[in-house]
Write a protein that holds these residues in place. Structure first.
Motif, PDB file in Angstrom:
ATOM      1  N   MET A   1       4.351   9.655  -9.713  1.00 18.69           N
ATOM      2  CA  MET A   1       3.739   9.759 -11.052  1.00 18.69           C
ATOM      3  C   MET A   1       3.069  11.130 -11.249  1.00 18.69           C
ATOM      4  O   MET A   1       3.054  11.653 -12.351  1.00 18.69           O
ATOM      5  CB  MET A   1       2.721   8.640 -11.257  1.00 18.69           C
ATOM      6  N   LYS A   2       2.536  11.721 -10.195  1.00 17.31           N
ATOM      7  CA  LYS A   2       1.915  13.046 -10.300  1.00 17.31           C
ATOM      8  C   LYS A   2       2.948  14.080 -10.712  1.00 17.31           C
ATOM      9  O   LYS A   2       2.634  15.013 -11.430  1.00 17.31           O
ATOM     10  CB  LYS A   2       1.269  13.437  -8.963  1.00 17.31           C
TER      11      LYS A   2
ATOM     12  N   ARG B   1       0.836  -1.203   0.000  1.00 14.96           N
ATOM     13  CA  ARG B   1       0.000   0.000   0.000  1.00 14.96           C
ATOM     14  C   ARG B   1       0.870   1.252   0.000  1.00 14.96           C
ATOM     15  O   ARG B   1       0.647   2.181  -0.782  1.00 14.96           O
ATOM     16  CB  ARG B   1      -0.926   0.001   1.212  1.00 14.96           C
ATOM     17  N   THR B   2       1.886   1.300   0.858  1.00 15.93           N
ATOM     18  CA  THR B   2       2.764   2.467   0.926  1.00 15.93           C
ATOM     19  C   THR B   2       3.586   2.602  -0.346  1.00 15.93           C
ATOM     20  O   THR B   2       3.773   3.708  -0.855  1.00 15.93           O
ATOM     21  CB  THR B   2       3.684   2.373   2.163  1.00 15.93           C
ATOM     22  N   LYS B   3       4.081   1.478  -0.871  1.00 11.65           N
ATOM     23  CA  LYS B   3       4.853   1.538  -2.115  1.00 11.65           C
ATOM     24  C   LYS B   3       4.010   2.075  -3.262  1.00 11.65           C
ATOM     25  O   LYS B   3       4.463   2.895  -4.054  1.00 11.65           O
ATOM     26  CB  LYS B   3       5.414   0.157  -2.450  1.00 11.65           C
ATOM     27  N   LEU B   4       2.752   1.630  -3.348  1.00 10.80           N
ATOM     28  CA  LEU B   4       1.856   2.123  -4.399  1.00 10.80           C
ATOM     29  C   LEU B   4       1.536   3.602  -4.197  1.00 10.80           C
ATOM     30  O   LEU B   4       1.475   4.376  -5.162  1.00 10.80           O
ATOM     31  CB  LEU B   4       0.567   1.298  -4.434  1.00 10.80           C
ATOM     32  N   SER B   5       1.343   4.005  -2.965  1.00  8.35           N
ATOM     33  CA  SER B   5       1.071   5.406  -2.660  1.00  8.35           C
ATOM     34  C   SER B   5       2.261   6.284  -3.048  1.00  8.35           C
ATOM     35  O   SER B   5       2.091   7.349  -3.643  1.00  8.35           O
ATOM     36  CB  SER B   5       0.760   5.560  -1.182  1.00  8.35           C
ATOM     37  N   ASN B   6       3.461   5.833  -2.716  1.00  3.03           N
ATOM     38  CA  ASN B   6       4.668   6.581  -3.087  1.00  3.03           C
ATOM     39  C   ASN B   6       4.825   6.673  -4.596  1.00  3.03           C
ATOM     40  O   ASN B   6       5.217   7.694  -5.138  1.00  3.03           O
ATOM     41  CB  ASN B   6       5.905   5.944  -2.449  1.00  3.03           C
ATOM     42  N   MET B   7       4.503   5.564  -5.286  1.00  2.00           N
ATOM     43  CA  MET B   7       4.590   5.544  -6.739  1.00  2.00           C
ATOM     44  C   MET B   7       3.570   6.513  -7.336  1.00  2.00           C
ATOM     45  O   MET B   7       3.875   7.239  -8.280  1.00  2.00           O
ATOM     46  CB  MET B   7       4.334   4.118  -7.269  1.00  2.00           C
ATOM     47  N   GLN B   8       2.382   6.559  -6.763  1.00  2.00           N
ATOM     48  CA  GLN B   8       1.340   7.455  -7.243  1.00  2.00           C
ATOM     49  C   GLN B   8       1.789   8.901  -7.072  1.00  2.00           C
ATOM     50  O   GLN B   8       1.594   9.721  -7.975  1.00  2.00           O
ATOM     51  CB  GLN B   8       0.054   7.208  -6.474  1.00  2.00           C
ATOM     52  N   LEU B   9       2.398   9.233  -5.948  1.00  2.00           N
ATOM     53  CA  LEU B   9       2.911  10.593  -5.732  1.00  2.00           C
ATOM     54  C   LEU B   9       4.008  10.928  -6.739  1.00  2.00           C
ATOM     55  O   LEU B   9       4.056  12.023  -7.277  1.00  2.00           O
ATOM     56  CB  LEU B   9       3.450  10.735  -4.309  1.00  2.00           C
TER      57      LEU B   9
END
Length: 186
Positions: free
Chosen positions: A182-183, A172-180
């Motif tokens: 990507m923005k 979850r944290t890795k995906l959240s960091n990746m999403q940030l």
């Protein structure tokens, strides 16, 4: 003396330190710890018991009789029964959860142990738990007690907290960091 520890502040800490000293002198640390662990579990499972220890509406005698009956039925040691009887008579049962946690912290410190809270997406197997305990023990050069829980929202991986240190290796944290990240690209 355990009462001098920084972990023993407040009402719960002072009572826990007193119980710790009594149990240590009597050689019953393990029995008292088991009694307190059982009581904490019962408090979590029974809304009525949890309400009884918190309720200012119950008289001192009602709380004393109630906690005595619960401990008797649970097969608690004599020291635990007498101690919690005093706690009830002093109208301090509201702080019993804090006393339980403070006692566990004093015992862990006495034994040179560190408690690590581990949250995983799925229940850990016995082998995974032991491997994690050994890895943390090697890194921290201390005996490790693990408190495990499951949070399916992590999706995968682990979150490990030891004292104020936290290692978040969850999906979850890795995906959240990746999403940030990507923005920032778009």
């Amino acid at each position: 003396m355990a009462a001098n520890s920084s972990m023993t502040s407040g009402v719960a800490g002072r009572y826990a330190a007193a119980l710790f000293d009594l149990a240590k002198d009597a050689g019953t640390l393990d029995a008292v710890q088991q009694d307190l662990t059982d009581l904490k579990r019962m408090l979590g499972e029974s809304a009525d018991l949890a309400e009884m220890v918190r309720s200012p509406l119950l008289s001192r005698d009602e709380q004393t009789r109630s906690i005595a009956a619960v401990l008797e039925k649970a097969g608690a040691s004599d020291l635990t029964k007498r101690f919690l009887g005093v706690v009830a008579k002093n109208r301090r049962l509201f702080a019993v959860r804090g006393m339980i946690d403070a006692f566990a912290a004093l015992l862990a410190d006495f034994r040179g142990e560190v408690t690590a809270q581990v949250v995983s997406a799925h229940p850990l197997t016995a082998g995974q738990t032991e491997e994690l305990r050994e890895t943390l023990s090697a890194q921290l050069s201390r005996k490790i007690q693990l408190e495990t829980s499951v949070d399916a929202g992590l999706l995968g991986g682990l979150v490990v907290r030891v004292g104020s240190r936290m290692i978040d290796n969850s999906l979850r944290t890795k995906l959240s960091n990746m999403q940030l990240a990507m923005k920032g690209i778009g």
